[in-house]
Write a protein that holds these residues in place. Sequence first.
Motif, mmCIF file in Angstrom:
data_model
loop_
_atom_site.group_PDB
_atom_site.id
_atom_site.type_symbol
_atom_site.label_atom_id
_atom_site.label_comp_id
_atom_site.label_asym_id
_atom_site.label_seq_id
_atom_site.Cartn_x
_atom_site.Cartn_y
_atom_site.Cartn_z
ATOM 1 N N UNK A 291 11.834 6.196 -24.395
ATOM 2 C CA UNK A 291 11.910 5.066 -25.324
ATOM 3 C C UNK A 291 13.363 4.670 -25.588
ATOM 4 N N UNK A 292 14.212 5.659 -25.811
ATOM 5 C CA UNK A 292 15.618 5.381 -26.115
ATOM 6 C C UNK A 292 16.326 4.732 -24.930
ATOM 7 N N UNK A 293 16.085 5.258 -23.738
ATOM 8 C CA UNK A 293 16.706 4.696 -22.536
ATOM 9 C C UNK A 293 16.172 3.290 -22.280
ATOM 10 N N UNK A 294 14.884 3.090 -22.487
ATOM 11 C CA UNK A 294 14.296 1.756 -22.297
ATOM 12 C C UNK A 294 14.911 0.748 -23.267
ATOM 13 N N UNK A 295 15.029 1.126 -24.521
ATOM 14 C CA UNK A 295 15.599 0.216 -25.524
ATOM 15 C C UNK A 295 17.038 -0.151 -25.175
ATOM 16 N N UNK A 296 17.808 0.828 -24.782
ATOM 17 C CA UNK A 296 19.202 0.570 -24.407
ATOM 18 C C UNK A 296 19.283 -0.310 -23.165
ATOM 19 N N UNK A 297 18.411 -0.063 -22.211
ATOM 20 C CA UNK A 297 18.388 -0.862 -20.980
ATOM 21 C C UNK A 297 18.024 -2.308 -21.271
ATOM 22 N N UNK A 298 16.964 -2.518 -22.033
ATOM 23 C CA UNK A 298 16.543 -3.888 -22.342
ATOM 24 C C UNK A 298 17.602 -4.633 -23.139
ATOM 25 N N UNK A 299 18.270 -3.926 -24.040
ATOM 26 C CA UNK A 299 19.336 -4.554 -24.817
ATOM 27 C C UNK A 299 20.486 -4.990 -23.910
#
Length: 97
Positions: A60-68
């Motif tokens: 979740x954390x990596x996904x959020x950072x990637x999408x941002x």
Amino acid sequence: METSQKAMEIRAWHLLLEDDAYRLDCPDDFYQTLISRADELVLREVINLEEWQRLKNAADAVRAQTLQSLTVLQRDRVDTVAIDLCINAEESTALSK
């Protein structure tokens, strides 16, 4: 589950987490693959539900950072190597306790 087998399975999941090309080129597929593999580890009793939650939180954390970063058209590298999943390969799964 043998300790070395669990360690190898967790390492394989973490190596997928470190795949910047996959993460940046197909972020939704990347995330779904991480979650699917974590689900498989629970179903095969390699990890327990608490450990699954740790994997999901990391995904979740990596996904959020990637999408941002992709929103502002940056293709940055996420320091996934530094993410400690806090999973001890020597621990037994919840089902064997």
